[in-house]
Design a protein around this motif. Sequence first.
Motif, short mmCIF file in Angstrom:
data_model
loop_
_atom_site.label_atom_id
_atom_site.label_comp_id
_atom_site.label_asym_id
_atom_site.label_seq_id
_atom_site.Cartn_x
_atom_site.Cartn_y
_atom_site.Cartn_z
N LEU A 147 0.83 -1.22 0.00
CA LEU A 147 0.00 0.00 0.00
C LEU A 147 0.86 1.27 0.00
O LEU A 147 0.33 2.38 -0.01
N GLY A 148 2.19 1.06 0.08
CA GLY A 148 3.10 2.20 0.04
C GLY A 148 3.57 2.68 1.39
O GLY A 148 4.19 3.74 1.49
N HIS A 149 3.28 1.90 2.46
CA HIS A 149 3.71 2.30 3.79
C HIS A 149 4.94 1.52 4.23
O HIS A 149 4.99 0.31 4.06
N GLY A 150 5.88 2.22 4.83
CA GLY A 150 7.05 1.54 5.39
C GLY A 150 8.34 1.95 4.70
O GLY A 150 8.41 2.98 4.02
N HIS A 151 9.34 1.10 4.86
CA HIS A 151 10.68 1.39 4.38
C HIS A 151 10.72 1.34 2.84
O HIS A 151 10.20 0.40 2.25
N PRO A 152 11.36 2.33 2.21
CA PRO A 152 11.42 2.36 0.74
C PRO A 152 12.04 1.10 0.13
O PRO A 152 11.68 0.72 -0.99
N THR A 153 12.92 0.45 0.87
CA THR A 153 13.50 -0.80 0.35
C THR A 153 12.40 -1.83 0.08
O THR A 153 12.52 -2.66 -0.82
N LEU A 154 11.31 -1.77 0.84
CA LEU A 154 10.19 -2.69 0.62
C LEU A 154 9.11 -2.08 -0.28
O LEU A 154 8.60 -2.75 -1.18
N THR A 155 8.79 -0.83 -0.06
CA THR A 155 7.68 -0.24 -0.82
C THR A 155 8.03 -0.06 -2.30
O THR A 155 7.15 -0.10 -3.15
N ASP A 156 9.32 0.13 -2.60
CA ASP A 156 9.71 0.47 -3.97
C ASP A 156 10.17 -0.72 -4.81
O ASP A 156 10.69 -0.55 -5.91
N ILE A 157 10.00 -1.92 -4.30
CA ILE A 157 10.38 -3.11 -5.06
C ILE A 157 9.61 -3.14 -6.39
O ILE A 157 8.40 -2.86 -6.42
N GLY A 158 10.33 -3.43 -7.47
CA GLY A 158 9.72 -3.40 -8.80
C GLY A 158 9.78 -2.01 -9.42
O GLY A 158 9.38 -1.80 -10.56
N GLY A 159 10.27 -1.03 -8.64
CA GLY A 159 10.48 0.31 -9.19
C GLY A 159 9.24 1.18 -9.20
O GLY A 159 9.24 2.25 -9.82
N TYR A 160 8.17 0.79 -8.52
CA TYR A 160 7.00 1.66 -8.44
C TYR A 160 6.24 1.40 -7.14
O TYR A 160 6.35 0.34 -6.54
N ALA A 161 5.51 2.41 -6.71
CA ALA A 161 4.70 2.30 -5.48
C ALA A 161 3.54 3.28 -5.59
O ALA A 161 3.68 4.32 -6.24
N PRO A 162 2.41 3.01 -4.96
CA PRO A 162 2.08 1.74 -4.30
C PRO A 162 1.64 0.70 -5.33
O PRO A 162 1.39 1.04 -6.50
N LYS A 163 1.50 -0.52 -4.89
CA LYS A 163 1.02 -1.59 -5.77
C LYS A 163 -0.51 -1.67 -5.76
O LYS A 163 -1.11 -2.07 -6.75
N VAL A 164 -1.08 -1.33 -4.64
CA VAL A 164 -2.55 -1.37 -4.51
C VAL A 164 -3.05 -0.17 -3.73
O VAL A 164 -2.31 0.44 -2.95
N LYS A 165 -4.33 0.14 -3.96
CA LYS A 165 -4.95 1.26 -3.25
C LYS A 165 -5.74 0.74 -2.05
O LYS A 165 -6.29 -0.36 -2.11
N HIS A 166 -5.83 1.59 -1.04
CA HIS A 166 -6.52 1.17 0.18
C HIS A 166 -7.95 0.70 -0.07
O HIS A 166 -8.44 -0.22 0.56
N GLU A 167 -8.61 1.36 -1.01
CA GLU A 167 -10.02 1.03 -1.25
C GLU A 167 -10.19 -0.23 -2.10
O GLU A 167 -11.31 -0.67 -2.32
N ASN A 168 -9.08 -0.81 -2.55
CA ASN A 168 -9.17 -2.01 -3.40
C ASN A 168 -8.77 -3.29 -2.68
O ASN A 168 -8.52 -4.31 -3.32
N ILE A 169 -8.68 -3.23 -1.36
CA ILE A 169 -8.31 -4.45 -0.63
C ILE A 169 -9.42 -4.88 0.34
O ILE A 169 -10.17 -4.05 0.85
#
Length: 299
Positions: A147-169
Amino acid sequence: MEKKITILGVPMDLGQSRRGVNMGPSAIRYAGVVERLEKLGYVVTDQGDIEIGAAERLHDPETNMKNLKAVADANAILGEKVDGIVEKGEFPLIFGGDHSIAIGTLAGVSKHYKNLGVIWYDAHGDLNIADTSPSGNIHGMPLAASLGHGHPTLTDIGGYAPKVKHENIVIIGARDLDKGEKELIKDKNIKVFTMHEIDKLGMTKVMEEAIDYLKDKTDGVHLSLDLDALDPSDCPGVGTPVLGGISYRESHLAMEMLAESGIITSAEFVEVNPILDERNRTATVAVALMGSLFGEKLL
Ligand SMILES: NC(=[NH2+])NCCC[C@H](N)C(=O)O
Ligand SMILES: [Mn+2]
Ligand SMILES: [Mn+2]
């Protein structure tokens, strides 16, 4: 659903502290998954396991995370592999490993969709960031990271963020949430069906509502199924069991309703730990649920 399924194993155990979950992919294969899906008419390709780097087993007090680099590196590779599977028009079916691998799966899947939905079937929210985590275990963080929260090493994997939106989970089966996770759920108005709703409404209504919630606003839905969503009496082979879970029968119904809906475009089954299991029961349940998810019927 696609008629071609590609399996990928991710023997990851660095996102938590108990040994054995790295053997999950083998246990699931041993429980007969390929034959089961072929019987349903699918063409199944098993790409084998991706390699997980040598464990450093480090808890970095600076970041409050364990094995951050090794987890991130493996997820980056996983993301690329999954990307390739979706690119070919095949259905990615991923076997964990601990739940930290959802970061990589979603990195690979989500770039193919404008509005990816996610069903997070789990006793936990996995919505921690390092600051809110009681354990430093990254398997408690993958939904937050996606969802784009946390350490950039995790959120930015694949070169983009976020992967999903809060309203889509949609989270289904929650019964153990940490303080920071509860705050995030309230703050972002995340859709959660806790065990309370499952008990009160019944699984039929819960799944109808979950499918309705996602159906029109998403163009694909990933199922991330942590076997600890189920009750430990049905699935003892998990690292973080929580009493009072979803039953085997309710879970079959949930998978059957997802199959009928036709909304699922990728899936992962995680946290099977054969060392903690009894005669491979948990992997056997996982495979049975996959049967239902892919359309198995008695008559
Ligand atoms: N994928 C899982 N089994 N996650 C369990 C997470 C447990 C706890 N909330 C933590 O952050 O450590
Ligand atoms: Mn869990
Ligand atoms: Mn989980």
